[in-house]
Design an enzyme around this catalytic site. Structure first.
Site, PDB file in Angstrom:
ATOM      1  N   ASP A 357      -2.295   0.319 -21.939  1.00 28.27           N
ATOM      2  CA  ASP A 357      -1.883  -0.270 -23.255  1.00 28.27           C
ATOM      3  C   ASP A 357      -1.380   0.856 -23.772  1.00 28.27           C
ATOM      4  OD1 ASP A 357      -2.998  -2.757 -24.746  1.00 28.27           O
ATOM      5  OD2 ASP A 357      -2.757  -1.070 -25.975  1.00 28.27           O
ATOM      6  N   LEU A 358      -0.302   0.276 -24.541  1.00 31.29           N
ATOM      7  CA  LEU A 358       0.897   1.057 -25.346  1.00 31.29           C
ATOM      8  C   LEU A 358       0.185   1.220 -26.682  1.00 31.29           C
ATOM      9  CD1 LEU A 358       4.431  -0.348 -24.603  1.00 31.29           C
ATOM     10  CD2 LEU A 358       3.216   1.439 -23.505  1.00 31.29           C
ATOM     11  N   ASP A 400       1.649  -5.817 -24.538  1.00 32.61           N
ATOM     12  CA  ASP A 400       2.213  -4.500 -24.240  1.00 32.61           C
ATOM     13  C   ASP A 400       0.959  -3.830 -23.211  1.00 32.61           C
ATOM     14  OD1 ASP A 400       0.134  -4.641 -25.984  1.00 32.61           O
ATOM     15  OD2 ASP A 400       0.806  -2.693 -27.045  1.00 32.61           O
TER      16      ASP A 400
END
Length: 483
Positions: A357-358, A400
Site C-alpha cells: 500500500d503506497l 493504490d
C-alpha cells in the site's frame, strides 16, 4: 444514497425535450438489444471508475427509451428505471453534448423535478451522451451527487474519455449485431436451399453449383470416407488448395492433419484447421447429410472465426486487466493465486504473497489532481514489474494497493526483497515538471504446503500484516506469523 427516496416514482407533468431524430434514435437503441439485459462487466467497470476518478457517490449508465429511462449500470443508485419525464439524461441526449448542472435547485429546468425536490435529492449532475456509430444519442454516462459541486476541466475530460470507451463498446456491439443478423439470414437461406436440394437434387444440380460457388463460406462435399467430392471457390481461398487439387483427396490430408472431427446434422462444431501453408485457422463447421442413390454424401459449410476469436480473447483480457496500469486486476489475481497454491502443494515449495500500500499517495492526489496520481500509479506498476523475476506475478488490487505472488522463493529472502522494493518505490517519480515522492508499506504472508489455508485467508493475512507495517511507521516490511 440518491435512490433511497426514489423507489417509487409518481407520474410527472415535467416537460422534456425530444430529439428531432427520435424515431431513428429509438430504432438504433432497440436494435442494440441492450434494454432490460443483465449487468455487464464492461459497463460496470466504467461506472466504478467514474466514482473513483471524480470521488463522487453515484454514477450510472442510462438508456433513454420512448417513455422511460432504463439504467444499464449503477453505483450508488438502486433504482433500475424511472419515467423519462424526470430523467436529466433526456436533456443530455436532446442537446447531444455534455450537460453539467452544478446545483439543480437553482436550475429552472430541474428545480421542480421530484428527484431534486426531496431530501438527499440530486443537486449535482454531469452527463455525456452515449452515441451509436451513426451519432444517435441513446443514453448517457452520468455522475451525480446530493451536494452542489463544480466539475473541473480534467474531471470533465476523464468523464468524456470513459464515455468514449462505452461508445466504442456500443459500436462493437452494433457491428456484432449486424454480423449476427447477416449470418442468421445467410443460415436461413442455406437451410432453405438444402431442403430444396433434398426434393429436387437431380433437376437443380446446376443451380446448386452456381450458388455454392458464390457462397461466402467454404463449401466442401465429401463421401463416407471423407474423400472430397466438391470444393468451392471460398474453400480454395480459405485453405489454399485449388478445386482441381482438392477433388478426390482425403479431407484429413487437406485441412484436418490431426484427424477429421466427429460431426452430425444437429450440432455446429468449432475446430482448428490447417491451411496449405501450414498456418492454423479456427473455423465453425456445419454439416448436412443426404443420401443419393443409396450413397451418403456430406456437405460441410466452413466459416472462418479467427476475427471472432480475437474479439473474444480481447474481451477476456480486458476483463482481467486493470485499465490504468495494464497490470492484472483482482479477478486475474484470484485465478493465478489459486493455481500458484496448487503448484506449491504439488512441488512442496513455499509461496509468498506481498501486499503493498503506497504511503503518501493521497497527498499527491489532493495536491496535484487525479491525472498526476494516475501517472504515478502507472510508473509504480512498471517499477514493480521490473523489480521481480519474470515468473513472479504483480497485480493491482485496488486504488493504490498492489499484490505480488512469488513462487519458489526462500522465506528468508522476503525481508531483503521487501526493503529493496521500498527503495525502488521511494526513488523520485517524474511527471511533467514535477518530482513526486511516495513510499510503500509491505505485508508478507508465507504459504506453506502443509497448511490448510485458502487463497482469501492468505491474502487477508498479508493485508493485515501490511497495516501492521503502516502502524509501525510506514515504509516498512512486516512478515506475518505462520497460521
Amino acid at each position: 444514497m440518491l435512490a433511497e427516496n426514489n423507489s417509487v416514482f409518481v407520474a410527472s407533468m415535467l416537460d422534456y425535450p425530444v430529439p428531432k431524430n427520435e424515431a431513428q434514435r429509438l430504432a438504433a437503441l432497440h436494435q442494440l438489444k441492450l434494454l432490460d439485459t443483465p449487468d455487464d462487466p464492461v459497463f460496470d467497470r466504467v461506472t466504478r471508475l467514474v466514482t473513483r476518478l471524480l470521488d463522487i457517490p453515484t454514477a450510472i449508465v442510462t438508456l433513454i427509451d420512448a417513455d422511460r429511462q432504463w439504467i444499464k449500470s449503477r453505483v450508488g443508485f438502486t433504482t433500475r428505471e424511472t419515467p423519462r419525464s424526470v430523467a436529466f439524461c433526456s436533456h443530455t441526449i436532446a442537446e447531444g453534448a455534455p450537460l453539467v448542472v452544478e446545483d439543480a435547485r437553482q436550475d429552472p429546468r430541474f428545480s421542480a423535478n421530484p428527484l431534486v425536490d426531496c431530501d438527499n435529492g440530486i443537486r449535482f449532475y454531469a452527463g455525456i451522451p452515449l452515441l451509436t456509430s451513426e451519432d444517435y444519442a441513446i443514453g448517457s454516462l452520468c455522475a451525480m451527487d446530493t451536494q452542489p459541486r463544480y466539475l473541473h476541466e480534467d474531471e470533465l475530460s476523464a468523464l468524456k474519455d470513459l464515455t468514449a470507451i462505452l461508445n466504442d463498446e456500443i459500436c462493437l456491439r452494433e457491428h456484432l449485431t449486424r454480423e449476427q443478423q447477416r449470418r442468421a439470414a445467410s443460415q436461413r437461406e442455406l437451410d432453405a436451399l438444402h431442403k430444396s436440394l433434398e426434393e429436387q437434387i437431380e433437376r437443380r444440380t446446376r443451380e446448386l453449383n452456381l450458388v455454392i460457388e458464390a457462397a461466402y463460406d467454404a463449401y466442401i462435399s465429401v463421401d463416407d470416407n471423407h474423400r472430397v467430392l466438391d470444393w468451392n471457390r471460398a474453400a480454395a481461398a480459405m485453405f489454399g488448395w485449388t478445386r482441381q487439387e482438392a477433388l478426390g483427396q482425403l479431407l484429413q490430408a487437406l485441412i484436418f492433419p490431426h484427424g477429421v472431427p466427429e460431426y452430425d446434422d444437429t450440432t455446429t462444431i468449432e475446430v482448428n484447421t490447417c491451411r496449405r501453408d501450414g498456418r492454423e485457422m479456427p473455423v465453425e463447421v456445419r454439416v448436412k447429410s443426404l443420401c443419393v442413390e443409396g450413397k451418403h454424401r456430406y456437405s460441410l459449410f466452413v466459416h472462418d472465426i479467427a476475427e471472432r476469436r480475437q474479439l473474444e480473447q480481447l474481451r477476456d483480457r480486458e476483463a482481467r486487466e486493470d485499465a490504468l496500469t495494464l497490470l492484472p486486476n483482482r479477478r486475474a489475481l484470484d485465478e493465478r493465486l489459486f493455481d500458484a497454491m496448487a503448484r506449491a502443494r504439488r512441488l512442496k515449495q513455499p509461496l509468498a504473497v506481498l501486499f503493498l500500500d503506497l504511503d503518501g499517495f493521497k497527498a499527491v492526489n489532493d495536491e496535484y489532481g487525479h491525472a498526476v496520481g494516475d501517472e504515478l500509479l502507472r510508473e509504480i506498476g512498471k517499477r514493480l514489474r521490473h523489480s521481480v523475476r519474470e515468473t513472479d506475478y504483480v497485480a493491482r488490487w485496488a486504488g493504490d494497493e498492489f499484490v505480488m505472488v512469488l513462487e519458489g522463493m526462500s522465506p528468508d529472502a522476503m525481508q531483503g526483497l521487501g526493503e529493496k522494493l521500498i527503495h525502488t518505490i521511494e526513488a523520485p517519480i517524474r511527471v511533467g515538471e514535477l518530482s513526486l515522492y511516495v513510499s510503500t508499506s509491505i505485508g508478507v504472508a508465507i504459504y506453506r504446503p502443509v497448511c490448510e489455508e485458502t487463497a482469501q485467508e492468505l491474502l487477508k493475512r498479508a493485508d493485515v500484516t501490511m497495516y501492521d507495517a503502516k502502524h509501525a511507521g510506514k515504509a516498512q516490511v512486516k512478515i506475518a506469523q505462520q497460521e
